[in-house]
Scaffold this active site. Structure first.
Site, PDB file in Angstrom:
ATOM      1  N   LYS A 131       0.863  -1.200   0.000  1.00 65.31           N
ATOM      2  CA  LYS A 131       0.000   0.000   0.000  1.00 65.31           C
ATOM      3  C   LYS A 131       0.890   1.237   0.000  1.00 65.31           C
ATOM      4  O   LYS A 131       1.486   1.593   1.006  1.00 65.31           O
ATOM      5  CB  LYS A 131      -0.910   0.034   1.232  1.00 65.31           C
ATOM      6  CG  LYS A 131      -2.069   0.984   0.989  1.00 65.31           C
ATOM      7  CD  LYS A 131      -2.538   1.775   2.182  1.00 65.31           C
ATOM      8  CE  LYS A 131      -1.730   2.952   2.577  1.00 65.31           C
ATOM      9  NZ  LYS A 131      -1.664   4.083   1.609  1.00 65.31           N
ATOM     10  N   GLU A 187      10.051   2.508  10.284  1.00 64.79           N
ATOM     11  CA  GLU A 187      11.083   3.547  10.132  1.00 64.79           C
ATOM     12  C   GLU A 187      10.347   4.869  10.097  1.00 64.79           C
ATOM     13  O   GLU A 187       9.481   5.081   9.244  1.00 64.79           O
ATOM     14  CB  GLU A 187      11.889   3.317   8.851  1.00 64.79           C
ATOM     15  CG  GLU A 187      12.911   2.191   8.966  1.00 64.79           C
ATOM     16  CD  GLU A 187      13.908   2.372  10.100  1.00 64.79           C
ATOM     17  OE1 GLU A 187      14.232   3.532  10.445  1.00 64.79           O
ATOM     18  OE2 GLU A 187      14.351   1.360  10.674  1.00 64.79           O
ATOM     19  N   CYS A 204      13.580  12.000   5.419  1.00 62.35           N
ATOM     20  CA  CYS A 204      13.631  11.677   6.849  1.00 62.35           C
ATOM     21  C   CYS A 204      15.017  11.996   7.404  1.00 62.35           C
ATOM     22  O   CYS A 204      15.172  12.270   8.588  1.00 62.35           O
ATOM     23  CB  CYS A 204      13.293  10.214   7.060  1.00 62.35           C
ATOM     24  SG  CYS A 204      14.266   9.138   6.007  1.00 62.35           S
ATOM     25  N   GLU A 213       9.721  17.546  13.994  1.00 65.26           N
ATOM     26  CA  GLU A 213      10.080  17.349  12.592  1.00 65.26           C
ATOM     27  C   GLU A 213       9.232  18.283  11.725  1.00 65.26           C
ATOM     28  O   GLU A 213       8.005  18.189  11.742  1.00 65.26           O
ATOM     29  CB  GLU A 213       9.827  15.889  12.186  1.00 65.26           C
ATOM     30  CG  GLU A 213      10.295  15.591  10.779  1.00 65.26           C
ATOM     31  CD  GLU A 213       9.992  14.172  10.326  1.00 65.26           C
ATOM     32  OE1 GLU A 213       8.866  13.696  10.571  1.00 65.26           O
ATOM     33  OE2 GLU A 213      10.890  13.550   9.729  1.00 65.26           O
TER      34      GLU A 213
END
Ligand code: NAD
Length: 477
Positions: free
Chosen positions: A172, A247, A281, A378
């Site tokens: 997905k 992750e 990331c 973040e």
């Protein structure tokens, strides 16, 4: 272009709604349409993968590797088309996108070769006439959930090891990477995988998530994405004792010491912070500079930043394009506004006025304390904060003062400080005189602390995740 699901080797149109995808570089341009799936369609995909897994799992590694070789060839032959589509879908500059597709080809080749490499050990027995050995065996049906920011490389660094280990897959992709995903599936459908080995299901995580993690008969789940989603998925998998890896986010620091080569550090910090519009990331989002060169370094960094080209992602000159979507634009703009009130904007590059897209020019901010949201959360956009450190001790302490632990860099010409940083940084990827973003496909990738479930991807580590170890013993006399 419209997305379709690929389930059991058949293409079908998902039934639970649609979303028009606009080019984030020029939002008046429609790139395609996503057809979205229901939970029932997801379950069909899992059943299709379940039906074929023993067959695929029993094929030789060499035969599975051959399929991956063909996937590599197909992707290589169509690399420009895939790169252009992904650039238009999520706004990554075309030059970078070409590099990402090339990485996808390398990953497929690397894991194709694993089909004929040793997958276990012979372990001497303490008893006579006993042969004892361990071998890696497939897990079964693996669900793969991927983000939009690397729409080619991340899916392939999961799919390739999962498949070569003998698992079947239900993939997905993220909403804003689904057109690219459908194109990849189309290419891979020519590679000779038995029907149902790889299944693509297009849809929203918020709609399919519960079915996937609570109902679907999966044996493992590999996820890359935000920390909030990753923690939820991890908890749901743990409750069912399903093997999982997550992750997640980062808040990566680049430390610049007084003995750094300033031009090298400036280039690497700009590249780490602003390529892909900061949507990696591993992007540099905290720049920690030793007091003795603070003013000089900030001046050089600002001069360099002002030269960065913010352009339509398909423009070969683009250093960075737009952010990927309206939602990203809204979130990052919120942090830009916060920076205007709470900090000092050292440099703000103008976004192109002629373009109608989700452009945010690079911003470098100082004057916020280390506990501020801009330093701790973040942002996932072209905004980086600078902090001042009295010396190397304080620099390392500041770099570690975060819940995340994905990547970190130091810029120095001092060997002792280089090794000290490599030892003392609590991050999965630690680098000297290189930007925080980037890893080679044959090396383990992943974070420490809140950035990961503490497993690793890529290289040999991926084979450990996508298999179980079986210890076999035979008394032969
Ligand atoms: P996201 O968490 O919103 O989505 C990631 C994927 O999860 C998508 O496919 C999404 O549809 C799906 N999803 C969303 N909600 C779900 C649910 N409840 N159940 C199951 N699946 C669900 O993340 P994103 O915005 O696509 O990606 C950006 C994030 O990814 C950033 O935080 C970035 O740091 C992180 N990221 C991490 C790495 C890494 O390797 N550590 C690499 C790339 C991106």
């Amino acid at each position: 272009m419209e997305t379709r699901n690929w389930i059991g080797g058949e293409w079908s149109t998902p039934s639970a709604g649609e979303v028009v995808v606009r080019n984030p570089s020029a939002i008046t341009e429609t790139v395609g349409k996503l057809r979205l799936s229901s939970g029932a369609e997801l379950l069909q995909a899992v059943e299709a993968a379940r039906r074929v897994w023993r067959i695929w799992g029993k094929m030789t590694g060499a035969a599975r590797g051959e399929c991956l070789h063909r996937m590599a060839q197909l992707l290589e032959r169509n690399s420009e088309e895939v790169a252009q589509l992904a650039s238009r879908e999520m706004g990554k500059p075309i030059a970078e996108m070409r590099g990402e597709v090339a990485r996808g080809v390398q990953l497929l080749r690397y894991y194709a070769a694993e089909g004929v490499r040793a997958n276990g050990d012979v372990i001497p027995s303490t008893q006579p006439n006993v042969m004892q050995y361990s071998k890696r065996v497939p897990l079964g049906v693996v669900a793969i959930v991927t983000p939009w920011n690397f729409p080619v490389a991340i899916p392939i660094w999961k799919l390739a090891p999962a498949l070569v280990c003998g698992n079947t897959v239900v993939w997905k992709p993220a909403e804003f990477g689904s057109l690219t995903a459908a194109k990849l599936a189309e290419l891979f459908s020519e590679a000779g995988l038995p029907p149902g080995t790889l299944n693509l299901i297009i849809g929203k995580g918020s709609v399919l998530g519960r079915t996937l993690t609570e109902e679907a008969a999966i044996d493992a789940l590999s996820f890359t994405g935000s920390t909030a989603t990753g923690l939820m998925i991890g908890a749901a998998c743990a409750a069912r004792n399903i093997k999982y890896q997550t992750e997640m986010g980062g808040k990566n620091a680049a430390v610049v010491l007084k003995d750094a080569n300033v031009p090298i550090a400036v280039n690497a910090v700009l590249s780490g912070a602003f390529r892909s519009a900061g949507q990696k990331c591993t992007a540099t989002s905290r720049i920690i500079v030793e007091d003795a060169i603070y003013d000089e370094f900030v001046q050089e960094l600002a001069t360099g930043a002002l030269q960065l080209q913010v352009r339509n992602a398909l423009d070969e000159r683009a250093y960075l394009g737009p952010v990927a979507s309206e939602e990203q634009f809204r979130i990052v703009t919120g942090y830009v506004e916060m920076a205007k009130t709470d900090g000092r904007t050292v440099v703000a590059v103008e976004a192109p006025e002629a373009e109608q897209g989700y452009y945010i020019g690079p911003r470098i901010i100082d004057g916020v304390d280390p506990g501020h949201a801009l330093v701790q959360e973040e942002v996932f956009g072209p905004l980086a904060v600078i902090l001042r450190a009295a010396n190397v001790d304080e620099a390392i302490e500041l770099a570690n003062r975060t819940v995340f632990g994905l990547s970190a860099s130091i810029f120095t010409t001092n060997l002792a400080n280089s090794f000290r940083f490599l030892e003392e940084m609590d991050a999965g990827m630690v680098r000297v005189n290189q930007e925080t973003a980037g890893v080679e496909y044959q090396a383990p990738f992943g974070g420490m602390k809140g950035s990961s479930s503490h497993t690793r991807e890529q290289g040999q580590s991926a084979l450990d995740f996508y298999s179980a170890v079986k210890t076999c013993s035979i008394q032969y006399r």
